[in-house]
Design a protein around this motif. Structure first.
Motif, short mmCIF file in Angstrom:
data_model
loop_
_atom_site.label_atom_id
_atom_site.label_comp_id
_atom_site.label_asym_id
_atom_site.label_seq_id
_atom_site.Cartn_x
_atom_site.Cartn_y
_atom_site.Cartn_z
N THR A 115 3.82 2.68 -13.30
CA THR A 115 4.44 1.68 -12.41
C THR A 115 4.45 2.14 -10.97
O THR A 115 4.71 1.35 -10.06
N ALA A 116 4.20 3.42 -10.73
CA ALA A 116 4.15 3.92 -9.36
C ALA A 116 2.91 3.43 -8.63
O ALA A 116 2.82 3.56 -7.40
N ARG B 188 -4.98 2.65 -12.17
CA ARG B 188 -4.31 2.36 -13.44
C ARG B 188 -5.34 2.26 -14.58
O ARG B 188 -5.21 2.91 -15.62
N ASP B 189 -6.33 1.41 -14.37
CA ASP B 189 -7.36 1.22 -15.41
C ASP B 189 -8.13 2.51 -15.67
O ASP B 189 -8.49 2.82 -16.81
N LEU B 190 -8.37 3.27 -14.61
CA LEU B 190 -9.11 4.53 -14.76
C LEU B 190 -8.35 5.49 -15.67
O LEU B 190 -8.93 6.11 -16.57
N GLU C 120 5.77 5.31 -1.50
CA GLU C 120 5.67 6.28 -2.59
C GLU C 120 5.51 7.71 -2.10
O GLU C 120 5.79 8.66 -2.82
N LEU C 121 5.05 7.88 -0.86
CA LEU C 121 4.88 9.24 -0.35
C LEU C 121 6.20 9.97 -0.24
O LEU C 121 6.25 11.21 -0.30
N TYR C 122 7.33 9.19 -0.10
CA TYR C 122 8.64 9.83 0.00
C TYR C 122 9.05 10.51 -1.31
O TYR C 122 9.96 11.33 -1.32
N ASN C 123 8.39 10.14 -2.42
CA ASN C 123 8.70 10.76 -3.69
C ASN C 123 7.98 12.10 -3.89
O ASN C 123 8.25 12.80 -4.87
N LEU D 69 0.86 -1.18 0.00
CA LEU D 69 0.00 0.00 0.00
C LEU D 69 0.90 1.23 0.00
O LEU D 69 1.14 1.86 1.04
N PRO D 70 1.44 1.62 -1.15
CA PRO D 70 2.51 2.62 -1.20
C PRO D 70 2.07 4.03 -0.86
O PRO D 70 2.92 4.89 -0.65
#
Length: 700
Positions: free
Chosen positions: A376-377, A385-387, A253-256, A235-236
């Motif tokens: 890929t994030a 992704r699909d949305l 991912e929040l660190y990005n 759960l990034p």
């Protein structure tokens, strides 16, 4: 409120009471027929309340009854126009339906109508006896009767239940938001099933209102655990907060997108995120109250700021974080684009922690690239992704269709736009004409009408020399009133006096030049010359003296006495200024008229010999000689006191009705008596009353 609500109310009234009843409602509410129910229009809450109040009055029922009736009809009407399958598929039981109402509101708001509806929030609790407690939160107090109608109708149509709703509690509190303070109402309903279901309920095992929860406790191995690292990868974008709304852990991912100094455990969430939806303060209690709502949070740090901070040393980053905290959040959020997260808040089993399960709130490839992200994030299981891919395909299809149909639509759009532009131009022309008339009126009030019209025609106004009569008057007692009266009372008093003097000026057709403090200046004989200018001004002076006596001096409690001075002679007049043009008078005649006023006596109209001679040429007046008065720059000047007109009575001059049972025929006896009485009282009080000792002043 949204126009769909108005259309629903219209349908309700027409179906149950007829078209004529709806016409009566429109007439009472002031809406134009056909413009009260534009579905995609956003009406103010006041408009909606006026419409509902009109329905209440016409139908002779209370406003609360109208709202409850509307709530029941709203479900029926919504299912008729295509929402039937969605409503029936939301949940197998009533509790699940109520828990998902917040998500339904979000879907309608952001997907269907894309409008800021500011919908309410709902939270449902099951009691041990199978009844439900429904918590209803709204920023529009007093509308909870709609909920009663909606829930009863849903239970009946969708779940085949007969229920009762009883208000268990109703409270209001003030909530401080970023955009100001608002009142939030919290209503608690107790929901009971009043009878057996009329059909078998496939989803019900313990209660007709809810379904039994599955218990997997015996199936889970106690040794099955997930490390924080694995959880953060799975759960990034999640984060966990404690009761103090401080960060416990967060996804990788929040660190990005956020400086790592801000993602340390213990950091207040308010330092990292700004809440966009729902519109509530970001604290533990409010999150629990709105736990079923869709939460949209916005990162306070822009991608540009994050990239800049990554290039800094550790010490510089710490300093930058402190500087960011010191800045206003509103200033920070206006720079660049900021990542938004959309998801749900879930209470953990500890009841002391909440996890935010979310995804980046992006809907297209362009938005994805703005944040320096790639597909890929996002995890493979994330529907975002699909949305994005589906939306990108939709945008491509729309672009292709636009190219194909643009030529066909161009002519139609052009015609519609031309028609709209013509209508808008006509409206603007009418508004411009209305504003022009207002401007012309103001200019004609500031200048003589003849001069104002010449200016409006663009003509140049040459200064001219005139023979005229100038009058100055003031209130000798005014300076003693100022220290003992409230400012608003002083302005009110002066406005009352000048209003009466203005009426005489308009009535007798002379020109008001200006007022300075309590001094009032007017002139007769310009710009249109008349040989009766002195006679006219004498009548104006008598009328003003009469009007002033109807206003009471708040200190001495006596009628006001004007001090008036008149002089006739040659003056220079012309327009001065362009931004605020004034019609100004110059010359010795103006100076001498001012001195006639300043050297005069309260309650007396002092005239120079030139005014006296000129007035007697065309009119008939009674003057009493005062003798010679020393005038600065002119030596001794012969002066007179004007006492009465032999051609016009006071009633003709002031255009007042005479009371035949009280007033004399001419009215000058009352004028002289009032003046003598006021002077006598003033002299008598002079030794008894010191106005400077008064601390208040009442003016009626």
């Amino acid at each position: 409120m949204f126009g769909f609500i108005h259309e629903s109310i219209r349908q309700l009234v027409i179906r149950k009471y007829g078209e004529d009843t709806w016409i009566q409602v429109l007439e009472r509410s002031g809406f134009e027929n056909g413009k009260e129910n534009i579905v995609n229009h956003y009406y103010s809450d006041t408009d909606t309340y006026v419409l509902v109040d009109s329905v209440s009055i016409v139908l002779k029922v209370t406003r609360d009854q109208v709202w409850e009736m509307y709530g029941g009809f709203l479900i029926t009407y919504s299912m008729e126009i295509g929402w039937d399958e969605l409503v029936r598929s939301m949940s197998p039981n009533l509790k699940g339906f109520l828990d998902n109402l917040d998500s339904l509101h979000y879907f309608i708001d952001h997907v269907v109508y894309k409008a800021n509806l500011r919908g309410p929030s709902f939270r449902c609790e099951e009691n041990p006896d199978g009844t439900l407690l429904l918590h209803y939160f709204t920023g529009r107090p007093g509308l909870y009767h709609i909920v009663k109608g909606v829930v009863k109708e849903v239970a009946k149509l969708v779940f085949d239940l007969e229920i009762t709703l009883v208000v268990q509690g109703r409270t209001q509190r003030s909530v401080h938001m970023n955009n100001g303070e608002r009142v939030e109402e919290h209503v608690i309903f107790l929901i009971k099933n009043v009878g057996e279901s009329r059909r078998d309920s496939e989803a019900s095992t313990t209660s007709l209102l809810t379904s039994a929860a599955n218990d997997f406790g015996d199936l889970v191995d106690d040794n099955l655990r997930m490390s924080p690292q694995d959880f953060s990868k799975a759960l990034p974008y999640h984060f966990v907060l404690d009761e103090s709304c401080k960060l416990v852990q967060c996804g990788d991912e929040l660190y990005n997108h956020i400086p790592k100094e801000l993602l340390q455990p213990g950091t207040p969430i308010l330092r990292i995120f700004e809440i966009n939806r729902p519109q509530i303060p970001l604290d533990f209690e409010n999150i629990c109250n709105f736990i079923n709502a869709v939460f949209v949070l916005q990162v306070k740090t822009s991608p540009l700021k994050k990239k800049h901070m990554d290039a800094m040393s550790k010490e510089e980053r710490l300093q930058e974080v402190e500087a960011m905290e010191a800045e206003s959040a509103s200033n920070e959020l206006t720079q660049g684009c900021h990542l938004k997260l959309k998801g749900q808040m879930m209470m953990l089993s500890t009841k002391k922690h909440i996890i935010y399960l979310c995804s980046p709130y992006v809907t297209s490839i362009n938005e994805l690239m703005q944040f320096g992200m790639r597909l890929t994030a996002m995890p493979l299981h994330d529907a975002t992704r699909d949305l994005i891919l589906l939306n990108q395909q939709r945008l491509t299809d729309v672009e292709v269709k636009y190219v194909v149909t643009s030529v066909i639509k161009t002519h139609t759009l052009y015609s519609l736009q031309l028609e709209a532009n013509n209508e808008q131009l006509e409206t603007m022309t009418r508004e411009l004409e209305s504003e022009r008339k207002k401007t012309d009126t103001i200019l004609k009030d500031m200048l003589p009408r003849k001069i104002a019209q010449l200016l409006l025609n663009g003509e140049h106004i040459e200064p001219c020399e005139y023979e005229a009569t100038v009058m100055f008057c003031d209130l000798p007692a005014f300076q003693k009133i100022i220290p003992v009266c409230q400012p608003k009372n002083i302005v009110k008093l002066l406005n009352e006096v000048f209003f009466k003097l203005d009426r005489i000026v308009v009535l007798r057709g002379v020109y008001k030049v200006e007022t300075v403090s309590d001094s009032y200046m007017t002139v007769s004989g310009i710009p249109d010359y008349t040989s009766e200018h002195s006679e006219t001004m004498c009548h104006v002076a008598l009328g003003m003296m009469w009007e002033a006596r109807s206003v009471v001096d708040p200190v001495n409690k006596t009628p006001f006495l004007l001090r008036i001075g008149l002089h006739s002679g040659t003056i220079i007049a012309g327009v001065v200024g362009t931004k605020m043009p004034r019609y100004c008078l110059f010359g010795e005649t103006v100076t001498l008229a001012s001195q006639m006023e300043s050297l005069g006596l309260p309650g007396k109209i002092q005239c120079s010999k030139w005014t006296y001679q000129k007035a007697m040429e065309t009119g008939r007046f009674e003057f009493s000689p005062r003798g010679r008065t020393a005038v600065k720059g002119r030596g001794d000047v012969e002066t007179y006191f004007l006492t009465r007109s032999l051609k016009k009575s006071i009633w003709e001059i002031t255009n007042h009705e005479r009371d035949v049972n009280i007033n004399s025929i001419e009215g000058y006896e009352e004028l002289e008596t009032s003046i003598e009485y006021a002077q006598a009282v003033k002299n008598d009080n002079k030794s008894k009353v010191d106005p400077s000792n008064s601390v208040t002043c009442a003016i009626s």
